[in-house]
Design an enzyme around this catalytic site. Structure first.
Site, PDB file in Angstrom:
ATOM      1  N   HIS A  21      -5.409 -24.127  21.031  1.00  0.00           N
ATOM      2  CA  HIS A  21      -4.255 -24.083  21.924  1.00  0.00           C
ATOM      3  C   HIS A  21      -4.610 -23.337  23.208  1.00  0.00           C
ATOM      4  CE1 HIS A  21      -3.455 -19.898  20.912  1.00  0.00           C
ATOM      5  NE2 HIS A  21      -3.287 -20.182  19.625  1.00  0.00           N
ATOM      6  N   HIS A  24      -6.852 -20.165  23.142  1.00  0.00           N
ATOM      7  CA  HIS A  24      -8.292 -20.409  22.980  1.00  0.00           C
ATOM      8  C   HIS A  24      -8.873 -21.011  24.260  1.00  0.00           C
ATOM      9  CE1 HIS A  24      -6.550 -21.255  18.812  1.00  0.00           C
ATOM     10  NE2 HIS A  24      -7.052 -20.029  18.759  1.00  0.00           N
ATOM     11  N   CYS A 129      -5.197  -7.934   5.753  1.00  0.00           N
ATOM     12  CA  CYS A 129      -4.388  -9.041   6.290  1.00  0.00           C
ATOM     13  C   CYS A 129      -5.309 -10.229   6.509  1.00  0.00           C
ATOM     14  CB  CYS A 129      -3.712  -8.662   7.601  1.00  0.00           C
ATOM     15  SG  CYS A 129      -2.954 -10.119   8.379  1.00  0.00           S
ATOM     16  N   CYS A 132      -5.384 -11.583  10.158  1.00  0.00           N
ATOM     17  CA  CYS A 132      -6.263 -10.825  11.067  1.00  0.00           C
ATOM     18  C   CYS A 132      -7.693 -10.769  10.534  1.00  0.00           C
ATOM     19  CB  CYS A 132      -5.814  -9.382  11.214  1.00  0.00           C
ATOM     20  SG  CYS A 132      -4.186  -9.131  11.857  1.00  0.00           S
ATOM     21  N   CYS A 146       1.935  -6.545   7.961  1.00  0.00           N
ATOM     22  CA  CYS A 146       0.875  -6.460   8.967  1.00  0.00           C
ATOM     23  C   CYS A 146       1.500  -6.169  10.334  1.00  0.00           C
ATOM     24  CB  CYS A 146       0.112  -7.780   9.002  1.00  0.00           C
ATOM     25  SG  CYS A 146      -0.867  -7.974  10.495  1.00  0.00           S
ATOM     26  N   HIS A 149       0.882  -9.670  12.400  1.00  0.00           N
ATOM     27  CA  HIS A 149       1.494 -10.909  11.909  1.00  0.00           C
ATOM     28  C   HIS A 149       2.882 -10.724  11.294  1.00  0.00           C
ATOM     29  CE1 HIS A 149      -2.739 -12.106  12.223  1.00  0.00           C
ATOM     30  NE2 HIS A 149      -2.240 -13.301  12.467  1.00  0.00           N
ATOM     31  N   LYS A 293       6.537 -15.231  22.223  1.00  0.00           N
ATOM     32  CA  LYS A 293       5.229 -15.234  21.587  1.00  0.00           C
ATOM     33  C   LYS A 293       4.851 -16.668  21.216  1.00  0.00           C
ATOM     34  CE  LYS A 293       2.820 -12.642  18.041  1.00  0.00           C
ATOM     35  NZ  LYS A 293       2.256 -13.567  17.128  1.00  0.00           N
ATOM     36  N   LYS A 296       3.372 -21.488  16.337  1.00  0.00           N
ATOM     37  CA  LYS A 296       3.372 -22.886  15.950  1.00  0.00           C
ATOM     38  C   LYS A 296       4.673 -23.241  15.227  1.00  0.00           C
ATOM     39  CE  LYS A 296       0.525 -26.365  13.974  1.00  0.00           C
ATOM     40  NZ  LYS A 296      -0.292 -26.707  12.845  1.00  0.00           N
TER      41      LYS A 296
HETATM   42  N1  MSP Z   1     -12.639 -15.618  14.790  1.00  0.00           N
HETATM   43  C1  MSP Z   1     -12.129 -14.504  15.496  1.00  0.00           C
HETATM   44  C2  MSP Z   1     -13.057 -14.114  16.629  1.00  0.00           C
HETATM   45  C3  MSP Z   1     -14.447 -13.778  16.212  1.00  0.00           C
HETATM   46  S1  MSP Z   1     -15.447 -13.396  17.573  1.00  0.00           S
HETATM   47  C4  MSP Z   1     -16.875 -12.839  16.918  1.00  0.00           C
HETATM   48  C5  MSP Z   1     -10.762 -14.844  16.075  1.00  0.00           C
HETATM   49  N2  MSP Z   1     -10.466 -16.122  16.194  1.00  0.00           N
HETATM   50  S2  MSP Z   1      -9.047 -16.704  16.699  1.00  0.00           S
HETATM   51  O1  MSP Z   1      -9.203 -18.124  16.681  1.00  0.00           O
HETATM   52  O2  MSP Z   1      -7.989 -16.158  15.912  1.00  0.00           O
HETATM   53  O3  MSP Z   1      -8.767 -16.168  18.124  1.00  0.00           O
HETATM   54  C6  MSP Z   1      -9.682 -16.301  19.141  1.00  0.00           C
HETATM   55  C7  MSP Z   1      -9.186 -15.790  20.464  1.00  0.00           C
HETATM   56  O4  MSP Z   1      -8.002 -16.461  20.881  1.00  0.00           O
HETATM   57  C8  MSP Z   1      -8.897 -14.310  20.504  1.00  0.00           C
HETATM   58  O5  MSP Z   1      -9.630 -13.751  21.574  1.00  0.00           O
HETATM   59  C9  MSP Z   1      -7.434 -14.230  20.813  1.00  0.00           C
HETATM   60  O6  MSP Z   1      -7.140 -13.150  21.635  1.00  0.00           O
HETATM   61  C10 MSP Z   1      -7.209 -15.532  21.556  1.00  0.00           C
HETATM   62  N3  MSP Z   1      -5.823 -15.898  21.573  1.00  0.00           N
HETATM   63  C11 MSP Z   1      -5.062 -16.364  20.535  1.00  0.00           C
HETATM   64  N4  MSP Z   1      -3.781 -16.501  20.985  1.00  0.00           N
HETATM   65  C12 MSP Z   1      -3.696 -16.119  22.283  1.00  0.00           C
HETATM   66  C13 MSP Z   1      -2.701 -16.122  23.264  1.00  0.00           C
HETATM   67  N5  MSP Z   1      -1.453 -16.442  22.987  1.00  0.00           N
HETATM   68  N6  MSP Z   1      -3.058 -15.787  24.538  1.00  0.00           N
HETATM   69  C14 MSP Z   1      -4.340 -15.493  24.874  1.00  0.00           C
HETATM   70  N7  MSP Z   1      -5.306 -15.475  23.978  1.00  0.00           N
HETATM   71  C15 MSP Z   1      -4.978 -15.622  22.650  1.00  0.00           C
HETATM   72  O7  MSP Z   1     -10.020 -13.926  16.412  1.00  0.00           O
END
Ligand code: MSP
Length: 489
Positions: A21, A24, A129, A132, A146, A149, A293, A296
């Site tokens: 999304h 990412h 969690c 996380c 958590c 979450h 926030k 999904k």
């Molecule tokens: N797998 C771990 C990262 C391991 S790095 C060695 C992880 N994955 S994640 O898929 O949950 O999240 C990846 C990134 O997406 C994180 O940096 C997180 O901050 C970012 N984001 C998820 N939702 C977000 C927003 N709503 N806004 C901005 N970034 C966000 O964590």
């Protein structure tokens, strides 16, 4: 190559438990912007992204889908690659923690750290969690849930190997004080320092209740804690032949929620393994969706296809870095994206290119000194990029676009009686060249189109070279205006 400096930039590796999304996409786009910028400046760039395939979160998501973890993640990886391709993201390597070459490096390091005496066997009793993939203590919880979450949290009691994190407390504090930029931006520094000063407990780094992970080489009953495995992706990606030169990373781009893992666990693991440390961990803020926030379950999520569908790829790329201050939280709103597309990209940039190319086709251009471009503060823009102040870089470039539009209005090169029109159009075309080169990291497709119309190359060397006189043809419309729909609530 202008110099032999290297620039190694990474994104977090994402959990492939769903399609990517906007959150990412944001980090991956930021890495793409920086990679493109440093490439433009002649750096030898290595841009790494990928997926975090292991861990309990994936096991649970796979179970829910009625699939085996490997089969489940294998189906999601193409969705990530596809999303990055659609967003015009040009990474150099896509790593997965299930890659054999990565697993091998993780095992070697586990063994090394174990042999050194930094890993010992014990029993973990506490909270975990899965969302996380993090351990919590009683006092971290909010009503037994958590803190991130807000979900009920599992209590664990299992045999586990521990990493002697507490042993690295002083070295970490020394790192933060000697290299303050290690935790960036600076307003995120103190919280980490305070927490490390307060208490640093040894870290449970293995699990026995599931087997979806890297097996500990010294005890096959255990798999590595997902973060130990995942963090080493940044290093294992550089163990390939020819890639060693990129380590240490110049910047790890991450979201603020995973700063602790990257600025405490990660340097401690590296210190223990005797590996040099990355230079900067830069945490950006979080995007909300219409001030709520991203979620999904509540339909408050913007997928990559939806993001692109609003006003095209370059508008999306532009919006994310113009709307939010890089490093701060930002709010995503479809209407604001449309507004910025219409007023800034279509009206300001699009009209400038369209008017100037139209008049240049009609009257031709004549070489002369360019007084207009003297108002472009290149040094300032370069500094903004180097400091990752991407919003400021865009503001500065667009302030110059405003000046160019004012210049067109003031000098009126469309008037038959204007004797200087060919020279004015030259100054404007030459200025558009600089604008397109500077905007290339953000809107590469548009910059390439502009370069084609005015006959120059997207190359840093071109920025100070006067534009060569060639045939200019009216540009096609660069950005279509989009109507606001207000359909998303
Ligand atoms: N797998 C771990 C990262 C391991 S790095 C060695 C992880 N994955 S994640 O898929 O949950 O999240 C990846 C990134 O997406 C994180 O940096 C997180 O901050 C970012 N984001 C998820 N939702 C977000 C927003 N709503 N806004 C901005 N970034 C966000 O964590």
């Amino acid at each position: 190559m202008a110099n032999n400096k290297k620039f190694y930039v990474t994104t977090p590796i994402y959990y492939p438990n769903d399609i990517p999304h906007i959150g990412h996409a944001y980090t991956t786009l930021a890495a793409d912007v920086l990679a493109r910028w440093f490439k433009l400046k002649g750096y030898d760039v290595f841009f790494l992204t990928g997926t975090d395939d292991h861990g309990k979160k994936i096991v649970q998501a796979a179970e829910k889908a009625g699939k085996k973890p490997k089969e489940f993640v294998d189906e999601l990886i193409p969705k990530f690659k596809d999303a990055w391709r659609k967003l015009n993201i040009e990474y150099d390597k896509f790593i997965r923690t299930t890659d054999k070459s990565h697993e091998k490096v993780v095992k070697e390091i586990l063994q090394k750290v174990y042999d050194k005496g930094d890993i010992y066997k014990g029993e973990y009793e506490g909270y975990y969690c899965v969302g996380c993939e993090a351990y919590y203590t009683e006092k971290d919880l909010i009503n037994g849930c958590c803190p991130i979450h807000k979900t009920k949290i599992e209590r664990l009691k299992e045999e586990s190997y521990f990493f002697k994190l507490s042993k690295y407390r002083n070295q970490l504090l020394e790192l933060y004080s000697k290299h303050p930029e290690f935790i960036s931006p600076k307003h995120r520094r103190q919280e980490i320092i305070n927490r490390v000063k307060e208490e640093l407990r040894d870290l449970s780094i293995s699990r026995t209740s599931f087997d979806w992970g890297v097996q500990l080489p010294f005890d096959k009953k255990h798999v590595s804690y997902v973060w130990f495995d995942a963090l080493f992706n940044y290093y294992s990606a550089t163990r390939e032949k020819g890639k060693e030169k990129y380590w240490p990373a110049d910047v790890h781009l991450i979201g603020k929620d995973i700063l602790w893992f990257h600025t405490v666990y990660w340097p401690a693991f590296l210190l223990s393994a005797g590996i040099s440390l990355p230079k900067i961990v830069f945490a950006h803020g979080w995007w909300t969706f219409d001030k709520e926030k991203i979620s999904k379950s509540r339909g408050k999520v913007v997928n990559v296809d939806e993001l692109i569908a609003i006003a095209g790829v370059d508008s999306a790329r532009y919006f994310l870095f113009r709307e939010g201050v890089f490093g701060e939280d930002g709010d995503f709103s479809e209407d604001v994206l449309i507004e910025r597309n219409n007023t800034e990209l279509a009206n300001k940039l699009g009209n400038l290119v369209s008017r100037v190319s139209n008049l240049a086709e009609k009257y031709g251009i004549e070489k002369c000194g360019n007084n207009l471009i003297k108002k472009l503060n290149l040094k300032k823009i370069e500094k903004y990029f180097e400091d990752f102040e991407l919003d400021k870089a865009l503001n500065e470039i667009f302030a110059f676009i405003d000046l160019c539009n004012e210049y067109v209005q003031k000098t009126q090169p469309w008037k038959e009686e204007n004797k200087d029109k060919k020279k004015i159009l030259y100054e404007l075309s030459d200025s558009i060249k600089a604008i397109a080169i500077l905007l290339f990291p953000f809107i590469p497709e548009t910059s390439e189109k502009i370069a084609k119309v005015f006959g120059f190359k997207i190359d840093w060397k071109e920025i100070n070279k006067p534009l060569k006189i060639g045939k200019i043809k009216k540009a096609e419309i660069l950005f279509k205006k989009v109507e606001k729909t207000n359909k998303r609530t």
